[in-house]
Each structure stands twice: as C-alpha cells, then as structure tokens.
Design an enzyme around this catalytic site. Structure first.
Site, PDB file in Angstrom:
ATOM      1  N   ASN A  59       0.844  -1.204   0.000  1.00  9.19           N
ATOM      2  CA  ASN A  59       0.000   0.000   0.000  1.00  9.19           C
ATOM      3  C   ASN A  59       0.878   1.252   0.000  1.00  9.19           C
ATOM      4  O   ASN A  59       0.624   2.216   0.725  1.00  9.19           O
ATOM      5  CB  ASN A  59      -0.957   0.010   1.193  1.00  9.19           C
ATOM      6  CG  ASN A  59      -2.258   0.731   0.883  1.00  9.19           C
ATOM      7  OD1 ASN A  59      -2.481   1.174  -0.246  1.00  9.19           O
ATOM      8  ND2 ASN A  59      -3.113   0.859   1.878  1.00  9.19           N
ATOM      9  N   HIS A 119     -10.775   4.413   7.355  1.00 17.03           N
ATOM     10  CA  HIS A 119     -11.219   3.046   7.101  1.00 17.03           C
ATOM     11  C   HIS A 119     -12.647   2.795   7.573  1.00 17.03           C
ATOM     12  O   HIS A 119     -13.347   1.965   7.000  1.00 17.03           O
ATOM     13  CB  HIS A 119     -10.283   2.039   7.783  1.00 17.03           C
ATOM     14  CG  HIS A 119      -9.054   1.727   6.981  1.00 17.03           C
ATOM     15  ND1 HIS A 119      -7.933   2.526   6.983  1.00 17.03           N
ATOM     16  CD2 HIS A 119      -8.775   0.693   6.135  1.00 17.03           C
ATOM     17  CE1 HIS A 119      -7.010   1.998   6.186  1.00 17.03           C
ATOM     18  NE2 HIS A 119      -7.497   0.894   5.658  1.00 17.03           N
TER      19      HIS A 119
END
Length: 469
Positions: free
Chosen positions: A323, A359
């Site tokens: 990521n 998130h």
C-alpha cells in the site's frame, strides 16, 4: 444438478459456489481485470488524442466499471466530485478550501459507512469512495501549495503543486481513471495531467512500450490470488475463530495465526498488483529510465514484493512494502502538515488516527493502527540502542551470525504478523479479542511493556563511551 440462469448474476453465482468467493468479490475482480482491455483500447486508439477526448473516455469507462459493481450508488461519487469542484472554483487554492474539502469528503465517506456498514467487509460504493477522498483532498492540497511561493515548498510538493483549478471534465477523468478507480493505486493530479499530455513517452516513440512489464506485474497478482484462494481454504477466518484452533498448543496457535495473517494480506496484494499491471499497460506508471537506459514502470508501484517477502521488521520493511501510494499520500498530506505540533510522535498519532477514521467505524481499525504506533516505537527505539553498541553490531554482522539473525527476525515478522493484522481482518471487538485471548496477548506484552523492560536491555547492551584522546 440444478440449472443456472444464463445471465451475469447466474454465472457469477455458479462461480461463487465453486470457488468459494462471494458474488460481489467476483464481480469486483472481473471489473478490475477489465482494466486491461480498456488500457489497450486507449493505448492503441486514443493515445496522443486531444486531452478532452481522453478525459471523456476515462470518465465513461471508469463510471461504467463502477456501475457494474454498485449501480445507482455510483451517483455518490458524482455528487462528491461536483461538491468539491464548486468549493475549489469558488474558494480556490487556499487553506480554507483544504480544510473544507477534507472535512466534507470525510463526512460524506463516514456517512456512507454508517448507512452501509455491517459486521464484515462489504463491497459497496464506499470502497472506491475512500480512494476518491484521497484524490480530491490531495487535489485541494496541491492547489493550495500551488498558491504559495515556490521557495516555501518541499521538493515533493514542487512536483505536484497546481497553479490553477482543473476543469470538471479533467477532475472526472482523474477520479474515474478506469485502471485505478476501484481499488487504487493512488496518484496525484499532476501525474494524470502529464500522462494525458503525452509526456510519458520518449522522442520518436508513438506508444509506451509497456506490455511485457504490465503482464509480468499482473501475473504476480494472479499468483498471489491463487495462493490466497488456496491458503484461505485451509486457514480461514472460521478456523482461526473456531474450537479446533483454540485446542492447539499456544506455540502452534501463534505460528498458524502468523500464516493466516499473511494469507489475509495476499488478498490485498493480489488486487493491487493486478491493478498496477493495468496501470502499467495504459502507460500511467512511466518513471523515466534507470542507469542502464531501460524505462522504469514503477511510478505507481503499490507493492514491493521482495521487501515484503524478506521483511525483518514492521517499522521499515512491512510498512514500506505494501500500500505504498496510500502511505506516501498520508506522509505527504497528513504527517508533514502536522509539523506544527512540534513532536513526531504526535504527528504519527495524527496519521494513525486519520487512517483509522478513513477506514471506518469498526474497532478493529483503531486497534490495528493503534498497535502500529507501539510496534514502530519499540522497534525504532531498540534500533537506536543497538546502534550505540558497536561491539554487538560487529558480532551480529558476522557472516554466520548474520544468517542466524535473519532467520530469527524472519520468524519474528512471520509469527507476529498475525496479531498485527487480526483486528483489521475480523473487524469486530468480540472476534479480535477472542483471537488475542487465544494467544494470551503474548505479542502485545512484548510491545506494550517495552518501557518496563527497556532499562534491562540498555543495561545488557550499554552504549559505548567515547574514548578521550
């Protein structure tokens, strides 16, 4: 055998029953793979055409891929784009537009999480929307940087700063870019503008020569996808949460939890690598040439496979190996902007809090990123202690001892990855708490209690005193 309907949902349902994946997951995978033919269409028919034509192509193709997955919910992305465009056109590149854009983007995303969230991962419109939040917020930051004198900007900010607000069509093409809209990778508006303008080609080259690098990178993604599919059939979430796992000896539980944690990550690595392959194929990832004159295609690399597989710590290797683009975005637009706090630990906490909120609401996100703070702090502090003891460093860097050290650290990262990733994988408190109880919180005693046993480590490995001449 019962007959299945000869339609997309029927075919996907049939595949779902045979491969053990959900229909939404299969649909998402197919639309990610669709990025490859879309990339070829652009590469051979639209490359070098006027920017407006390319913008329209990217908007239509990206939106259609999203529509295949989320239907009318795709209008949320459209609404958010229009909202941000109005803000940027009316306020321009100011600190007020940055604050307002980031706040409204996050508010829109969190509202979506509130209305769509369940106790597990959901492939709904909020998934690409979280990518959209970073792109549009980064756009506001880049416009703000573009309003500042160049001498006030960092080297990285100079590369991406924007002097004027892009058109609505340009923003649409950037956000809906078909090979990265659904799951990333993240990249700045300036890279998109340079790509559309044809700057990622050499003199006399009509098309970027990227087919082989693209297929190579995409094939890595499919290899990881195969490993994940096979591995998750053995080490599934249900197994880790079940009685059979709980009955194993604690050492075996720790090892199997670490294996499960890596398998969980392979799901993400496979998606990122497949998407990166399509980004290479379309030519977006062009990154100049290396010292041998060979074109590099790592401009949007989201995974460093070698670093990930050979990782020996969490603070550098693991965090820097996957990521990558999201981590760079957070470093550039959050960590550096918190410099006014005057404390790197407060800046790190701010970054981890942002990532947790970005998130969603599940407690697992906050536990995962909260744990990261203690893991990184402990490892970096230990590194500094070891660096001050020259004799010990010389000892562990001997060829034979160095190999033993590598094995020990590899076992450490392999085993302790499980506890690190568990909250992110299972999300709900009852599940990750059950997992931690099963391993008696051993990894967290190792990290969280570091301040208590640190003095003993310092006493065992004291810093060398400087010799007086």
């Amino acid at each position: 055998m019962e007959s299945t309907n000869i339609d997309s949902n029927g075919v996907l349902l049939y595949l779902s029953e045979n491969v053990g994946a959900s229909v939404p997951a299969l649909r998402l995978l197919l639309t990610i793979i669709a990025g490859y033919p879309i990339a070829l269409i652009h590469r051979y028919y639209l490359f070098g055409k006027p920017p407006a034509i390319q913008h329209v192509f990217f908007v239509l193709s990206g939106f259609c891929l999203g529509w295949c997955n989320f239907g009318y919910d795709m209008l949320h992305t459209t609404a958010n784009i229009l909202l941000v465009y109005i803000i940027l056109k009316t306020i321009g590149g100011t600190i007020h537009s940055v604050i307002l854009t980031l706040s409204l983007n996050m508010a829109y995303l969190l509202t979506g999480y509130y209305f769509t969230g369940t106790e597990s991962y959901d492939i709904v419109w909020t998934m690409p929307h979280c990518i959209l939040v970073l792109r549009l917020s980064g756009l506001a930051f880049d416009l703000y940087d573009g309003s500042l004198p160049e001498e006030q900007l960092s080297k990285d900010s100079k590369k991406v700063a924007l002097r004027e607000v892009p058109s609505l069509l340009e923003i649409g093409g950037y956000v809906y870019f078909p090979t990265s809209f659904l799951v990333g990778p993240q990249f700045p508006m300036q890279r998109y503008k340079d790509f559309v303008a044809g700057k990622f080609t050499e003199i006399g080259e009509r098309l970027p020569q990227c087919i082989i690098p693209a297929l190579r990178r995409g094939s890595y993604g499919f290899i990881y996808l195969f490993i994940y599919t096979y591995g998750s059939s053995i080490y599934s979430d249900e197994y880790i949460l079940g009685d059979e796992y709980s009955a194993k000896p604690v050492i075996q539980r720790l090892v199997e939890l670490g294996i499960w944690g890596h398998i969980v990550l392979y799901k993400y690595l496979s998606c990122w690598l497949i998407c990166e392959g399509s980004c290479i194929l379309i030519g977006l990832t062009h990154n100049g040439k290396d010292e041998f004159g060979i074109t590099k295609w790592d401009g949007c690399a989201n995974v460093n496979i070698q670093l990930f597989e050979l990782a020996q710590n969490f603070s550098h290797d693991y965090i820097e190996s996957f990521n990558i683009n999201t981590n760079l975005w957070v470093f550039q637009y959050i960590y550096k902007r918190l410099k006014f706090l005057g404390n790197k630990y407060l800046s790190q906490i701010g970054v981890l809090l942002f990532l947790s909120v970005w998130h969603g609401f599940h407690s697992g996100y906050y536990m995962c990123f909260g744990s990261e703070f203690f893991v990184v702090a402990m490892e970096k502090d230990l590194e500094q202690i070891l660096a001050k003891n020259k004799k010990f460093l010389e000892f562990i860097n001997q060829p034979f001892i160095c190999n033993i050290k590598w094995i020990i650290l590899k076992i450490y990262t392999l085993v302790f990855m499980g506890p690190c990733i568990a909250p992110l994988a299972v999300l709900s408190f009852s599940k990750w708490w059950h997992i931690y109880k099963n391993i008696y919180f051993i990894p967290f005693l190792f990290w969280f209690l570091w301040p208590l046993y640190r003095p003993f480590v310092v006493k065992l490995l004291p810093p060398e005193r400087a010799h007086r001449e």
